[in-house]
Motif scaffolding. Structure first.
Motif, PDB file in Angstrom:
ATOM      1  N   ASP A 117     -26.038  61.072 193.405  1.00  9.31           N
ATOM      2  CA  ASP A 117     -25.206  61.594 194.489  1.00  9.31           C
ATOM      3  C   ASP A 117     -25.966  62.619 195.319  1.00  9.31           C
ATOM      4  OD1 ASP A 117     -23.165  60.048 193.721  1.00  9.31           O
ATOM      5  OD2 ASP A 117     -22.098  61.618 192.614  1.00  9.31           O
ATOM      6  N   ARG A 118     -26.668  63.479 194.623  1.00 11.39           N
ATOM      7  CA  ARG A 118     -27.394  64.541 195.337  1.00 11.39           C
ATOM      8  C   ARG A 118     -28.550  63.975 196.148  1.00 11.39           C
ATOM      9  NH1 ARG A 118     -25.483  69.177 194.393  1.00 11.39           N
ATOM     10  NH2 ARG A 118     -24.183  69.390 192.539  1.00 11.39           N
ATOM     11  N   LYS A 160     -28.651  61.084 197.457  1.00 12.85           N
ATOM     12  CA  LYS A 160     -28.084  60.463 198.650  1.00 12.85           C
ATOM     13  C   LYS A 160     -27.745  61.520 199.680  1.00 12.85           C
ATOM     14  CE  LYS A 160     -25.026  57.677 196.858  1.00 12.85           C
ATOM     15  NZ  LYS A 160     -24.032  56.704 196.578  1.00 12.85           N
ATOM     16  N   SER A 161     -27.152  62.629 199.228  1.00 13.49           N
ATOM     17  CA  SER A 161     -26.698  63.592 200.220  1.00 13.49           C
ATOM     18  C   SER A 161     -27.876  64.333 200.832  1.00 13.49           C
ATOM     19  CB  SER A 161     -25.636  64.529 199.640  1.00 13.49           C
ATOM     20  OG  SER A 161     -26.239  65.437 198.777  1.00 13.49           O
ATOM     21  N   CYS A 162     -28.962  64.524 200.095  1.00 12.69           N
ATOM     22  CA  CYS A 162     -30.071  65.271 200.710  1.00 12.69           C
ATOM     23  C   CYS A 162     -30.987  64.368 201.532  1.00 12.69           C
ATOM     24  CB  CYS A 162     -30.842  66.099 199.685  1.00 12.69           C
ATOM     25  SG  CYS A 162     -32.001  65.183 198.696  1.00 12.69           S
ATOM     26  N   LYS A 183     -29.469  61.812 203.502  1.00  9.89           N
ATOM     27  CA  LYS A 183     -28.500  61.115 204.351  1.00  9.89           C
ATOM     28  C   LYS A 183     -28.334  59.659 203.949  1.00  9.89           C
ATOM     29  CE  LYS A 183     -28.823  64.077 208.348  1.00  9.89           C
ATOM     30  NZ  LYS A 183     -30.170  64.649 208.601  1.00  9.89           N
TER      31      LYS A 183
END
Lengths: 370, 602
Positions: free
Chosen positions: B459-460, B462-464, B466
């Motif tokens: 998850d992280r 992906k979020s860092c 984009k």
């Protein structure tokens, strides 16, 4: 209540629904639509038809609710009161009124037709909050409403208030209560805001105040009103002295009532009838959408669910007789569990919620479900 | 079937870029399926897959295509799953093909997830045909996307069909490109049999059905075959292809893709990537690339209603029939009662199994946070392998704890190198390499504890980045770390299902995060509840859940009874998903709280 000799008064309450409003409030999930004069004329015509099918002509209570009954113009309001005049309201005759659509003529009209109680949709005395919730009246409308009622001599006045909006503080809520107390209303209904999916707020995903704050507000409300002579007799209802809502008590006592108009419900013995919420159907005299035959078990559960909302609780003896059962035995698991948790108590023949239990009635009721 | 008229290919696409729609159009265009019989997106035959837009189960369909050159071709369209947990299966399906059709959405361009599979295809020496889809959309950027494909992937797009799978524009060109650019299978029909297994599923009448690609030789009904990984032998009872219904055949020739039945009892015996040969004339070498897959992630699954323990076991047994990588054994938890510790390939696999259990078997489950297998060396010299943190013995008996490390390959646009490295560093990663795939794309290689990946790494990541980065990992070895068991106490009682293994550097932070999360997730009760995190009996973090609670309907008048009763019924349903620890009601989400601890890393 003896029934011998006279025509049996089976149904105790009559409810009449007026679905029109001058504007739609963000939180409202009742059957309602924007007022239109021609639509209202048609509606009244079909309402009259539905009323004509009622055989019984005397009730303990008659209640005109909505929507906003006072959104009708004077002529329409008189027509409505006229068609209801054949029904006798023995104890209480209530109409819901909204400050923005009330005036001197309407006040005199309702007085003339014997209305002896009004329920005023105030919601708050705070103008910025009223705007926030999408209400169209202001404090001047409120002052006027009380003046017209004074002039007409209608003294039994209830008001509705709401708490739980984002912008509300505890001080705001108490200020509203202060104002209500100063106005000497006889009855206050104060609701914790509930967001339903098909309302403006629901669609916008409005976030109400957090549970903890609402809980503190609610406790403060109960304390404040008790202190000023308004006794809580139901979850959200407070009466000054003897001025409980007789009509609403019928619901909580789970008595029989007849509802007419769009979306109105009736319960007569073990039959519940839900009227259509669809205007087109209603205007074609297809009033009834659903008829449900309630089993004994359902009747018992619903009676418990409604009775326990009242602070007085369930009259055990009366309940056992009415449903031919033994409540304490039948539900001994649920009752013992909740007594042990300090949420229910049995006192002088009544099963009722404790001061703690009243806040968590849903948790208690779930234990009574099969 | 003459080999030169066979074309074996897969479709590669990012989720929502139109893979299944294109597959549907190809089936229609080759008259394999009449459009009126088509359930949209036939290849995804599980509801679940359709809903999540991902394909889990592999499938192969044979199509007949009359090409413009006047010849009739046999296409085998082999479907691939699309997630990191199933990379190995994807690579085996691709190994069954000579080519791949890469679908790129003209309005979205190339996405990270696509890249991983494209590289996998290129690794397997496949001919990749780019196809630009959704050209009918108003925001289609055909030229830009072409440039992106050339630049980022290095594929020539001058002949790329421009299509709309939805409306059917230019599907014909795709079919012609397949004939023209994808090579015919090259195997030797006279050589000893080598058939690649790329999928299997269980059929209650015929046993395990294996999906196979004949690489060399020929296979006939009645042949005695041997699986090279385990030496098991069987007699082939049925052979066939799917179109998409099964069609029986007497033999499968070199280059063909089909299925076989041989009265095989368990999917465990049929391993994806294994080579089948005949016992009479065996081949010398198995096909390259076989790996045995082992579960990497474990979690406890418990029925919310303890009475349904046997139903859960039956359901797991049934799922296992078709899913060799799912393992489970019975376990008990003081908090949750009787349940099973289950092993999965990865987090998505875990999610999918859970959802299938709930949906297809109508079970309400409580799942504990996933864990890896720890090797715990005790002071008495014994070593335990433990897949449930609650079972790690008290610290005085533990000499050291080792945990699995993986080699993680993260592919991403170069601009995210900084955040990726920062994330890996915080997750106890050991830097290994950065490889520039081209001037814009990099592969960052780190060694990471698997437990950190299971925790919230993906998850992280992906979020860092984009969403642009993709992650692939494989187990390398066990390494000892400074690890300890952290217990959670609710209202003074240890909740075994909430135990976790933490690195001592992060213990305080994780302790305070979990207590804070639990405070959000556990509804207030009528009494105050302390929530504590403790290591070896020492409390390291604490919060209190205050004793306020309101749960009553504000309004209930004559017209409300039916509706309000429904609300109560719903609450009662929800209650079924609660577990009691002592007097405290704990909802399902709380048991996953270990996973989603919010803003732990800033």
């Amino acid at each position: 209540m003896s029934t011998k000799g006279t025509v049996q008064k089976m149904i105790k309450g009559l409810y009449v629904h007026i679905p029109f409003c001058n504007s739609i409030c963000g939180y409202c999930d009742f059957a309602r639509c924007r007022y239109s004069s021609s639509l209202a004329d048609k509606y009244l015509m079909h309402l009259e038809k539905e009323l004509s099918e009622i055989k019984q002509d005397s009730f303990y209570t008659v209640y005109i609710g909505g929507g906003t009954p006072t959104s009708l113009n004077e002529k329409q309001l008189e027509r409505l009161l006229e068609m209801l005049s054949r029904f006798k309201a023995e104890k209480e005759y209530t109409i819901e009124i909204n400050p923005e659509s009330f005036n001197r003529e309407k006040a005199l009209l309702i007085k003339k037709y014997g209305v002896n109680r009004v329920s005023i949709g105030i919601q708050s005395f705070n103008e910025s909050l009223l705007a926030h919730m999408g209400r169209k009246h202001n404090s001047k409308d409120v002052d006027n409403t009380f003046r017209y009622l004074d002039e007409a001599g209608i003294k039994n006045r209830s008001i509705d208030l709401i708490f739980g909006f984002q912008t509300q503080s505890l001080a705001n809520v108490i200020t509203d209560l202060q104002k209500a107390v100063r106005l000497n209303v006889t009855h206050i209904s104060i609701y914790d805001l509930e967001i339903y999916p098909n309302t403006i707020f629901g669609i916008k995903r409005y976030e109400k105040l957090d549970d903890e704050t609402c809980f503190i507000m609610y406790q403060s409300i109960v304390e404040y009103l008790n202190l000023h002579g308004y006794r809580q007799y139901e979850t959200s209802n407070f009466a000054f002295g003897r001025y409980q809502s007789q009509h609403n008590r019928l619901y909580w006592k789970y008595e029989d009532y007849k509802g007419v108009g769009l979306s109105a419900s009736s319960k007569i013995r073990n039959i519940r009838t839900d009227n259509t919420k669809n205007f087109v159907d209603y205007l074609n005299d297809r009033y009834v959408a659903k008829t449900i035959r309630l089993s004994d078990e359902e009747l018992i559960f619903e009676a418990i669910m409604m009775n326990l909302r009242m602070n007085e609780g369930i009259d055990i003896k009366e309940f056992d007789k009415r449903f031919n059962c033994n409540l304490l035995e039948k539900h001994h698991l649920a009752i013992e569990k909740n007594i042990a948790k300090g949420l229910l108590e049995v006192k002088s023949g009544f099963l009722k919620t404790t001061n703690k239990g009243i806040f968590v009635l849903n948790d208690i009721l779930v234990d009574f479900m099969n | 079937m003459d080999q030169k008229y066979i074309r074996n290919f897969s479709i590669i696409a990012h989720i929502d870029h139109g893979k299944s729609t294109l597959a549907d159009r190809i089936l229609e265009a080759t008259k394999t399926v009449q459009s009126r019989d088509m359930v949209s997106q036939i290849l995804d035959d599980l509801d679940l897959e359709r809903e999540r837009g991902i394909t889990i189960k592999l499938n192969a369909v044979a199509l007949t295509y009359d090409a413009d050159d006047g010849n009739s071709y046999r296409f085998h369209l082999i479907d691939t799953p699309g997630h990191v947990d199933f990379t190995y299966e994807v690579s085996r399906s691709l190994a069954a093909c000579e080519g791949a059709v890469l679908v790129v959405d003209a309005s979205q361009g190339v996405e990270a997830q696509t890249l991983a599979n494209v590289y996998l295809a290129i690794d397997n020496n496949l001919e990749v045909i780019p196809v630009i889809n959704k050209i009918d959309l108003p925001n289609a950027m055909v030229d830009y996307v072409k440039q992106e494909i050339e630049h980022d992937i290095g594929l020539d797009t001058s002949n790329a069909p421009l299509i709309s799978a939805k409306t059917g524009i230019n599907i014909h060109e795709v079919l012609e490109s397949i004939v023209k650019y994808i090579p015919a299978p090259s195997g030797d029909p006279k050589a000893p049999l080598q058939a690649l297994i790329f999928d299997s599923y269980y059929d209650s009448y015929r046993g395990v059905i294996a999906a196979i690609r004949i690489k060399n030789g020929t296979l006939k009904v009645g042949d005695n075959i041997r699986f090279m990984s385990n030496g098991n032998s069987y007699l082939v009872t049925e052979l066939g292809i799917r179109s998409p219904k099964e069609i029986n055949k007497q033999s499968l020739g070199c280059g063909e893709v089909g299925w076989l039945a041989a009265s095989i009892k368990s999917v465990k015996d049929v391993r994806v990537g294994d080579t089948i040969t005949t016992t009479d004339n065996p081949c010398k070498q198995p096909l390259p690339g076989y790996k045995q897959l082992l579960p990497m992630v474990y979690c406890g699954l418990y029925p919310t209603d303890n009475g349904r323990y046997n139903d859960l076991r039956d359901a797991l047994e049934k799922l296992q029939l078709n899913d060799a990588s799912l393992v489970f054994e019975a376990e008990t938890s003081q908090a949750l009662g009787f349940g099973f510790r289950c092993g999965f390939l990865g987090l998505l696999h875990m999610d999918v199994v859970q959802e299938r259990l709930e949906r297809e078997y109508n079970l309400d489950l409580i799942a504990t946070a996933p864990s890896v297998i720890y090797e715990v060396k005790l002071t008495n010299g014994k070593t335990l392998r433990i897949d449930n943190p609650a079972l790690v013995p008290a610290s005085q008996y533990v000499d050291k704890i080792s945990e699995p490390f993986v080699s993680a390959k993260i592919m991403s646009p170069a601009e995210y190198i900084g955040p990726i490295m920062e994330l890996c560093q915080k997750k106890r990663g050991i830097y290994k390499d950065i490889i520039y795939l081209d001037e814009k794309r990099v592969m960052v290689v780190y060694e990471l504890p698997l437990s950190e990946i299971v925790f919230d790494f993906f998850d992280r990541l992906k979020s860092c980045t984009k969403g642009y980065a993709s992650l692939d990992y494989e187990l390398i070895e066990y390494r000892s770390s400074s690890l300890q068991r952290m217990d959670v106490l609710i209202n003074g009682e240890v909740v075994d299902a909430l135990a976790s293994i933490v690195h001592s550097d992060f213990a305080y932070q994780r302790g305070s995060n979990i207590t804070r999360r639990l405070k959000e997730l556990i509804p207030s009760q009528l009494f105050e509840i302390p929530v504590q995190a403790a290591i070896g009996g020492r409390v390291i973090a604490r919060t209190n859940i205050k004793a306020y609670r309101k749960n009553v309907l504000a309004k209930c008048y004559g017209g409300d009874i039916s509706r309000k009763k429904k609300l109560l019924e719903k609450q009662k349903e929800g209650k079924k998903r609660m577990k009691y620890v002592g007097e405290v009601e704990i909802p399902q989400e709380a048991f996953m709280a270990l996973l989603s601890m919010g803003e732990e890393i800033k």
